[in-house]
Scaffold this motif. Structure first.
Motif, PDB file in Angstrom:
ATOM      1  N   ASP A  46      -0.265 -83.296  70.457  1.00 25.43           N
ATOM      2  CA  ASP A  46       0.981 -83.432  69.711  1.00 25.43           C
ATOM      3  C   ASP A  46       0.927 -84.561  68.698  1.00 25.43           C
ATOM      4  OD1 ASP A  46       2.172 -81.391  71.030  1.00 25.43           O
ATOM      5  OD2 ASP A  46       3.147 -82.651  72.541  1.00 25.43           O
ATOM      6  N   ALA A  47       0.188 -85.612  69.036  1.00 28.22           N
ATOM      7  CA  ALA A  47       0.197 -86.800  68.178  1.00 28.22           C
ATOM      8  C   ALA A  47      -0.703 -86.650  66.962  1.00 28.22           C
ATOM      9  CB  ALA A  47      -0.222 -88.024  68.981  1.00 28.22           C
ATOM     10  N   CYS A  48      -1.607 -85.678  66.975  1.00 21.26           N
ATOM     11  CA  CYS A  48      -2.563 -85.544  65.870  1.00 21.26           C
ATOM     12  C   CYS A  48      -1.879 -84.940  64.640  1.00 21.26           C
ATOM     13  CB  CYS A  48      -3.733 -84.662  66.276  1.00 21.26           C
ATOM     14  SG  CYS A  48      -4.864 -84.387  64.903  1.00 21.26           S
ATOM     15  N   PRO A  49      -1.780 -85.696  63.542  1.00 19.88           N
ATOM     16  CA  PRO A  49      -1.109 -85.162  62.346  1.00 19.88           C
ATOM     17  C   PRO A  49      -1.886 -84.010  61.715  1.00 19.88           C
ATOM     18  CG  PRO A  49      -1.449 -87.556  62.166  1.00 19.88           C
ATOM     19  CD  PRO A  49      -2.257 -87.075  63.329  1.00 19.88           C
ATOM     20  N   SER A  50      -3.189 -83.940  62.004  1.00 15.81           N
ATOM     21  CA  SER A  50      -4.044 -82.959  61.333  1.00 15.81           C
ATOM     22  C   SER A  50      -4.287 -81.698  62.159  1.00 15.81           C
ATOM     23  CB  SER A  50      -5.388 -83.603  61.004  1.00 15.81           C
ATOM     24  OG  SER A  50      -5.175 -84.755  60.232  1.00 15.81           O
ATOM     25  N   HIS A  51      -3.637 -81.571  63.309  1.00 18.87           N
ATOM     26  CA  HIS A  51      -3.859 -80.427  64.202  1.00 18.87           C
ATOM     27  C   HIS A  51      -5.344 -80.246  64.494  1.00 18.87           C
ATOM     28  CE1 HIS A  51       0.218 -79.208  64.355  1.00 18.87           C
ATOM     29  NE2 HIS A  51       0.308 -78.913  63.073  1.00 18.87           N
TER      30      HIS A  51
ATOM     31  N   GLU B 298       5.239 -76.326  60.734  1.00 19.52           N
ATOM     32  CA  GLU B 298       3.842 -75.890  60.792  1.00 19.52           C
ATOM     33  C   GLU B 298       3.247 -75.782  59.385  1.00 19.52           C
ATOM     34  OE1 GLU B 298       1.619 -74.541  63.406  1.00 19.52           O
ATOM     35  OE2 GLU B 298       2.894 -76.049  64.369  1.00 19.52           O
TER      36      GLU B 298
ATOM     37  N   ARG C  42      -5.031 -83.881  52.248  1.00 22.20           N
ATOM     38  CA  ARG C  42      -4.851 -83.064  53.439  1.00 22.20           C
ATOM     39  C   ARG C  42      -3.382 -82.968  53.813  1.00 22.20           C
ATOM     40  NH1 ARG C  42      -9.333 -82.252  56.728  1.00 22.20           N
ATOM     41  NH2 ARG C  42     -11.086 -81.991  55.318  1.00 22.20           N
ATOM     42  N   ALA C  43      -2.963 -81.749  54.064  1.00 13.82           N
ATOM     43  CA  ALA C  43      -1.615 -81.545  54.584  1.00 13.82           C
ATOM     44  C   ALA C  43      -1.610 -81.951  56.057  1.00 13.82           C
ATOM     45  CB  ALA C  43      -1.237 -80.079  54.443  1.00 13.82           C
ATOM     46  N   ALA C  44      -0.488 -82.458  56.516  1.00 16.57           N
ATOM     47  CA  ALA C  44      -0.404 -82.875  57.911  1.00 16.57           C
ATOM     48  C   ALA C  44       1.021 -82.708  58.408  1.00 16.57           C
ATOM     49  CB  ALA C  44      -0.839 -84.325  58.053  1.00 16.57           C
ATOM     50  N   THR C  45       1.167 -82.736  59.729  1.00 13.55           N
ATOM     51  CA  THR C  45       2.498 -82.657  60.330  1.00 13.55           C
ATOM     52  C   THR C  45       2.654 -83.776  61.345  1.00 13.55           C
ATOM     53  OG1 THR C  45       2.531 -80.258  60.112  1.00 13.55           O
ATOM     54  CG2 THR C  45       4.106 -81.221  61.648  1.00 13.55           C
ATOM     55  N   MET C  46       3.671 -84.588  61.147  1.00  8.84           N
ATOM     56  CA  MET C  46       3.995 -85.582  62.165  1.00  8.84           C
ATOM     57  C   MET C  46       4.942 -84.896  63.148  1.00  8.84           C
ATOM     58  SD  MET C  46       2.438 -88.337  61.265  1.00  8.84           S
ATOM     59  CE  MET C  46       1.581 -88.864  59.777  1.00  8.84           C
TER      60      MET C  46
ATOM     61  N   TYR D  79      -1.605 -86.247  53.140  1.00 10.08           N
ATOM     62  CA  TYR D  79      -2.537 -87.367  53.106  1.00 10.08           C
ATOM     63  C   TYR D  79      -3.177 -87.388  51.725  1.00 10.08           C
ATOM     64  CZ  TYR D  79      -2.365 -88.842  57.967  1.00 10.08           C
ATOM     65  OH  TYR D  79      -1.961 -89.365  59.170  1.00 10.08           O
TER      66      TYR D  79
ATOM     67  N   VAL E 284      -9.291 -86.358  60.004  1.00 11.79           N
ATOM     68  CA  VAL E 284      -9.496 -87.279  58.884  1.00 11.79           C
ATOM     69  C   VAL E 284      -9.845 -88.686  59.382  1.00 11.79           C
ATOM     70  CG1 VAL E 284      -8.024 -85.980  57.292  1.00 11.79           C
ATOM     71  CG2 VAL E 284      -7.025 -87.826  58.655  1.00 11.79           C
TER      72      VAL E 284
END
Lengths: 128, 502
Positions: free
Chosen positions: A117-122, B103, B251-255, B263, A80
């Motif tokens: 690891d840091a990318c929230p969007s994989h 996940e 957008r779904a996200a994972t911290m 998002y 994004v």
């Protein structure tokens, strides 16, 4: 070209990288290495035209060699353009273009994996 | 000069309205002057695209045959709220899957539905005379739902404090990955494009005002939760129809290490009614300042490292304690721009007309911290006060004896003035005995980097230290670093005595 070299240190602790440098005369740039008492893994950078020579020599000395065609890669459909990776990367692989779109300078990547690891969007993956 | 909302709407209807984004506005005002800009511009569109955890949606599934009064509800194994009568639910964005942890979560369910994917509904009930069915499992598409209404309690933060980390280890927070030793600064927010930053007195943004929400036309419900505009942290509660939303703008996200979030792309068109609106919408990134907070301190009152504005944050690096530190954003400026541009198109094409609030939002509210009628356990409540310590100049043998006698595994080491200087464990002593060398005194083998706790500290903070450093005891020290007690894993057992679990 970047090569990922894995070797076991069981047999007499051969200085594989040093020996390859001596035998081939190719100056190897070690970008990252984790070596403990029994095994080691090193990411090395060698000129493209000498990649095969270095790789073959390493293999003949008992190492496993993985030629990395790609370093970190970005899935643009997931990204994004937040830029969370920019400040995390120790090698300044990531930056914004003038339109605030994320751009990559893959050649700088040493596959540390911090950005993954840091990318929230994989959206980021590394080949190993 | 001033314009009325109906004049502006008339121009929107006949296609003659001049619409600009909040990013374009500062240049227009400096070129034409405030009066000129007021005459020229009818609508300023704003936009933001960032992680907005406080989001979710209401669903109505319609009745099954035989009907069920759903009490526990899961969508793709993400639990949704079951306290809304028979076949209604609310799914929160941050709720995590029972099977896939961070996940997959509520945010992913929302994105999957919007993307046209099918989602498994599973629900259970105790069964009643009117609703005999006990369980149901079915695959659903967004179009199968009677209603799917996004309703986000806290969105569109006016601005957000930036984050850094002074500890020596990486922290994983809702502000993303924070590198040790102030290795980076993470921030969030669209700066000059942010909706409330372009209407800080909330004259134009209020209940009933039309908005862009994740690609759909939505509406402001009213003030958001934790709305605190007096300090510059206003928020909005918003709603919109999920059936008209687009994956492009949600957008779904994972911290990592924190959890799931969503998002959200959100924009508000602002009618340029008078000179005050012109001034407010001429806001620049330089005018919006935030604090950089130190996330090393696990408290709601995090220390401020320095003040910065969005222009500095957006430049890519700032100076922190004499060093250049890289900054990066969690929200997407490119997407925020896209939201403002798309919204501009809607207004230009007459797809959206503007409205003034049917009920204003308080622009002076201050959000308060939680009222806590009970305090959780503190370290001093459960620590061991009968702590055996040892002088740094004692022999190792003496330490071994003390450990045996005190039936403990940890000995805090003090110096001549009683100040904590190290710690020795049974492991250190066994090692010294097994490999006899030059070491004779406690100070030769002690660990000098001691992780300590303070007596007033919450037990939860101390437990986090034990876990993070993978240790089993924390000497408890006063302000002068004198040992008051020790907290070991054994002491934590006291917590289960019932006193703190009432």
């Amino acid at each position: 070209m970047k090569l990922l070299v894995n070797f076991s240190r069981g047999k007499g602790r051969k200085p594989i990288i040093a020996q390859v440098v001596r035998d081939t005369g190719v100056l190897i740039n070690v970008e990252r290495a984790v070596i403990d008492s029994s095994e080691g893994e090193a990411l090395i950078d060698v000129p493209d035209d000498q990649c095969k020579l270095v790789s073959d020599t390493m293999i003949s000395l008992g190492a496993r060699v993985h030629i990395l065609e790609h370093s970190v890669s970005l899935d643009e459909s997931e990204c994004v353009d937040c830029g969370a990776c920019i400040s995390i990367c120790p090698r300044e692989v990531f930056s914004f273009d003038p339109e605030w779109k994320l751009s990559l300078d893959e050649k700088r990547c040493v596959l540390c994996g911090k950005c993954v690891d840091a990318c929230p969007s994989h959206a980021l993956t590394t080949p190993v | 000069m001033h314009k009325t909302i109906s004049q502006i709407n008339e121009r929107i209807r006949d296609g003659s309205a001049r619409v600009v984004t909040a990013e374009e506005m500062p240049a227009i005002v400096s070129e034409l002057g405030e009066q000129g800009a007021l005459k020229e511009v009818d609508v300023v569109t704003t936009g933001t695209f960032g992680a907005m955890c406080s989001s979710g949606a209401f669903f109505n599934f319609g009745h099954a045959e035989p009907p069920i009064r759903m009490e526990r509800i899961w969508l793709n194994n993400v639990e949704a709220y079951g306290g809304l009568a028979a076949v209604d639910t609310y799914i929160g964005a941050t709720q995590q899957s029972d099977t896939r942890e961070d996940e997959y979560g509520g945010a992913h369910v929302l994105e999957d539905l919007v993307a046209g994917k099918s989602v498994e509904l599973r629900a259970s009930s105790r069964g009643t005379d009117c609703y005999p069915r006990r369980t149901i499992t079915t695959e659903l598409l967004l179009e199968n739902l009677n209603q799917a209404i996004m309703c986000n309690p806290r969105n569109a933060y006016q601005r957000y404090n930036a984050a850094t980390n002074t500890t020596d280890r990486t922290l994983h927070t809702y502000m993303g990955t924070l590198l040790p030793g102030c290795g980076n600064v993470s921030y969030s927010g669209a700066g000059l494009l942010n909706p409330i930053s372009n209407d800080p007195h909330l004259r134009l943004i209020g209940s009933g005002v039309p908005i862009f929400l994740c690609g759909a036309q939505g509406m402001v419900i009213g003030e958001g939760t934790q709305h605190s505009p007096a300090g510059g942290f206003g928020t909005l509660m918003v709603t919109g129809d999920l059936k008209h939303m687009s994956q492009e703008y949600m957008r779904a996200a994972t911290m990592t290490g924190y959890g799931v979030t969503l998002y959200v792309g959100l924009g508000i068109p602002l009618p340029v009614l008078d000179i005050d609106v012109v001034r407010a919408t001429a806001v620049r990134n330089e005018d919006i300042s935030v604090d950089i907070l130190d996330y090393a301190v696990p408290s709601r009152n995090r220390p401020v490292i320095r003040k910065v504005n969005y222009a500095e944050l957006r430049s890519g690096s700032i100076e922190l304690n004499g060093e250049e530190v890289k900054t990066s954003s969690l929200s997407s400026f490119r997407k925020a721009r896209q939201v403002a541009e798309e919204l501009k198109g809607w207004v230009e094409q007459g797809k959206m007309q503007l409205a003034l609030p049917t009920r204003p939002i308080d622009a002076k509210n201050v959000s308060r911290p939680m009222h806590q009628s009970t305090q959780g356990p503190r370290v001093l409540d459960i620590m061991d006060r009968q702590v055996v310590s040892i002088h740094e100049d004692e022999e190792i043998k003496t330490a071994a004896k003390k450990l045996l006698k005190g039936e403990t595994n940890h000995l805090p080491v003090i110096n001549g003035t009683g100040v904590l200087v190290g710690i020795v464990t049974t492991f250190d002593i066994s090692k010294a005995v097994a490999n006899p060398g030059k070491a004779h005194l406690v100070k030769d083998i002690m660990k000098t980097k001691v992780i300590t706790a303070k007596p007033e500290e919450a037990v939860d903070i101390a437990v986090q230290k034990l876990e993070q450093y993978n240790i089993s005891a924390l000497p408890v020290v006063d302000a002068d670093h004198r040992v008051l007690g020790i907290l070991t894993a054994m002491n934590l057992g006291k917590l289960f005595g019932g006193r703190w679990l009432k």
